[in-house]
Write an enzyme that holds these catalytic residues in place. Structure first.
Site, PDB file in Angstrom:
ATOM      1  N   PHE A 122      55.004  -0.767  32.108  1.00 54.24           N
ATOM      2  CA  PHE A 122      56.106   0.202  32.174  1.00 54.24           C
ATOM      3  C   PHE A 122      57.249  -0.577  32.001  1.00 54.24           C
ATOM      4  CE2 PHE A 122      58.668   3.393  34.405  1.00 54.24           C
ATOM      5  CZ  PHE A 122      57.902   4.673  33.877  1.00 54.24           C
ATOM      6  N   ASP A 199      52.339  -3.150  40.686  1.00 54.64           N
ATOM      7  CA  ASP A 199      52.719  -2.123  40.729  1.00 54.64           C
ATOM      8  C   ASP A 199      51.945  -1.000  40.599  1.00 54.64           C
ATOM      9  OD1 ASP A 199      53.969   0.539  39.636  1.00 54.64           O
ATOM     10  OD2 ASP A 199      55.367  -0.417  38.119  1.00 54.64           O
ATOM     11  N   TYR A 224      56.036  10.037  44.145  1.00 51.55           N
ATOM     12  CA  TYR A 224      56.172  11.370  43.842  1.00 51.55           C
ATOM     13  C   TYR A 224      55.068  11.568  42.493  1.00 51.55           C
ATOM     14  CZ  TYR A 224      58.694   8.516  40.304  1.00 51.55           C
ATOM     15  OH  TYR A 224      59.159   7.538  39.268  1.00 51.55           O
ATOM     16  N   LYS A 225      54.371  10.662  42.157  1.00 51.82           N
ATOM     17  CA  LYS A 225      53.164  11.049  41.443  1.00 51.82           C
ATOM     18  C   LYS A 225      52.035  11.576  42.088  1.00 51.82           C
ATOM     19  CE  LYS A 225      55.180   7.937  38.130  1.00 51.82           C
ATOM     20  NZ  LYS A 225      55.209   6.701  37.690  1.00 51.82           N
ATOM     21  N   ARG A 373      49.189  12.539  27.389  1.00 54.36           N
ATOM     22  CA  ARG A 373      48.376  11.875  28.649  1.00 54.36           C
ATOM     23  C   ARG A 373      47.969  13.072  29.419  1.00 54.36           C
ATOM     24  NH1 ARG A 373      52.050   7.678  32.022  1.00 54.36           N
ATOM     25  NH2 ARG A 373      53.226   9.441  32.237  1.00 54.36           N
TER      26      ARG A 373
HETATM   27  C1  LIG Z   1      56.417   6.060  37.185  1.00 53.98           C
HETATM   28  C2  LIG Z   1      56.661   4.557  37.118  1.00 53.98           C
HETATM   29  C3  LIG Z   1      57.767   3.996  37.549  1.00 53.98           C
HETATM   30  C4  LIG Z   1      58.894   4.676  38.108  1.00 53.98           C
HETATM   31  O1  LIG Z   1      59.784   3.765  38.689  1.00 53.98           O
HETATM   32  P1  LIG Z   1      61.275   4.590  39.245  1.00 53.98           P
HETATM   33  O2  LIG Z   1      62.167   3.617  39.839  1.00 53.98           O
HETATM   34  O3  LIG Z   1      60.655   5.622  40.325  1.00 53.98           O
HETATM   35  O4  LIG Z   1      61.782   5.488  38.113  1.00 53.98           O
HETATM   36  C5  LIG Z   1      57.706   2.630  37.776  1.00 53.98           C
HETATM   37  N1  LIG Z   1      56.494   1.827  37.265  1.00 53.98           N
HETATM   38  C6  LIG Z   1      55.403   2.572  36.639  1.00 53.98           C
HETATM   39  C7  LIG Z   1      54.158   1.761  36.575  1.00 53.98           C
HETATM   40  C8  LIG Z   1      55.252   3.983  36.776  1.00 53.98           C
HETATM   41  O5  LIG Z   1      54.168   4.822  36.494  1.00 53.98           O
END
Ligand SMILES: *Cc1c(COP(=O)(O)O)cnc(C)c1O
Length: 397
Positions: A122, A199, A224-225, A373
């Protein structure tokens, strides 16, 4: 092909959909980006404002708010992370926690100059590690991962060595949905003396996780996911208890202090996981987690995973029948055991269909340059919704 109504009728988790607030979307396929709110969340939020905030005012801090990052962390750990108490904390954003934990990790491996990561991780993970490498004079070792699959243990074995301080990968790849073999990759990295960080943003709440058993050193993820915490809900961090005396995160705030309210002259870290905190915890934004964790605990992560696999398997069947003949390619693992909770479809020009999909009430997730997705959150998504979404896409193509 099985009818979506038959699949819904046979779904043991079907009744959970009624726990969510209604939406005007006819097919919400973006639970891996922002989960839907529970009805109980609306009640808890207004109750919190009226009873706790207005009612208790500053007394709320000592009534329990100050403990929420830890108590909620422990609950999350037991329900979704396979983590014994005292190793998980809620706070900050995933991005900030990646910084705090990765900095702590590389500083705990002095003399080692490399951080191992992969090209398809990411963006925020990659950017934060680039910043840390620049700040600490380290170099990044990039593993070139196939965007249609993900990180393989053999690639880690080739790249890791006794100069590697830290490896950081995603449990479920945000694009392809590839499910990494955490236990095996950890074994390989540990053999070389490196620390491992994962992660979990795209796996927590959808894929069973066993951080303690897998020997994970550090982990982060968002709420939040698949955890339905709401836009900008705080993230979580896991730090294995054996490492808590030696790893020191760099943002020395008063809330991570041994005695926050002594207001003393110098920073002294709190013992245990509390030392990962920095500033005042986002209590208001943690309210929804109480409801979400109750629901996840009741459903059970194993049942959630079973439905998740059924949903993505069904989406793949529909894609093969309807979309592949129209020039769409599937860039996700075919084998359910190698797949997280979402799949990615690609076709040049998908971007031009987004407005039409939204107009029709179909909400997938779009990732440049040409990826859609499909992330059906198991607790809130029906098979009929998957059917509606993909048939609308078929008609637009
Ligand atoms: C959604 C997501 C993030 C988001 O990071 P934020 O700091 O909440 O914006 C980070 N890593 C992965 C793999 C994600 O899917």
């Amino acid at each position: 092909m099985t009818s979506p109504l038959a699949l819904d009728a046979a779904d043991p988790l079907a009744s959970y959909r009624d726990l969510f607030l209604p939406t005007d979307a006819v097919s919400y396929l973006d639970g891996n980006s922002l989960g839907r709110p529970l009805k109980a969340t609306a009640d808890l939020m207004s109750d919190f404002v009226e009873q706790q905030w207005a009612g208790r005012l500053i007394r709320g801090w000592t009534d329990g708010w100050l403990e929420w990052p830890l108590t909620l962390g422990d609950r999350l750990g037991s329900i979704a992370l396979g983590a014994a108490p005292g190793q998980t904390v809620i706070g900050d954003s995933t991005t900030v926690l990646i910084y705090k934990l990765a900095r702590a990790a590389v500083d705990a491996r002095p003399g080692r100059r490399k951080i191992l990561l992969d090209t398809d991780n990411f963006p925020t993970d990659r950017y934060v590690l680039e910043g840390i490498a620049a700040e600490r004079g380290l170099s990044l070792v990039w593993i070139d991962t196939d965007p249609g699959s993900g990180i393989h243990p053999s690639q880690v074995a080739e790249a890791v060595d006794d100069d590697t301080a830290l490896v950081l990968f995603s449990h479920v790849a945000y694009r392809s949905g590839w499910l990494a073999d955490i236990a095996e990759i950890n074994r390989i990295a540990h053999e070389a003396g490196a620390l491992t960080m994962w992660d979990l943003c795209h796996s927590v709440g959808s894929v069973p996780i066993s951080l303690d058993a897998w020997g994970v050193d550090l982990a982060v993820g968002c709420t939040y996911k698949y955890l339905n915490g709401g836009p900008g809900a705080p993230a979580f961090a896991y730090l294995r208890s054996e490492l808590q005396d030696t790893l020191r995160q760099p943002i020395h705030g008063w809330m991570g202090h041994r005695a926050s309210f002594e207001m003393g002259p110098g920073y002294e870290p709190a013992s245990g996981i509390r030392a990962l905190l920095s500033g005042t915890p986002a209590i208001l934004a943690m309210v929804p987690l109480h409801a979400n964790l109750d629901v996840l605990a009741a459903a059970g992560i194993e049942a959630v995973r079973e439905k998740s696999v059924a949903l993505t398997t069904y989406a793949l069947e529909l894609a093969d029948e309807w979309l592949v003949p129209r020039g769409v390619s599937v860039v996700s693992p075919r084998s359910a055991s190698q797949r997280g909770g979402h799949i990615t479809l690609r076709k040049p020009g998908f971007e031009s269909l987004l407005d039409k999909l939204w107009d029709a009430g179909v909400i997938p997730d779009y990732r440049r340059p040409d990826g859609l997705r499909i992330g059906p959150a198991p607790l809130s998504t029906s098979f009929a919704e998957v059917h509606t979404g993909l048939s609308t896409l078929r008609d637009l193509l």
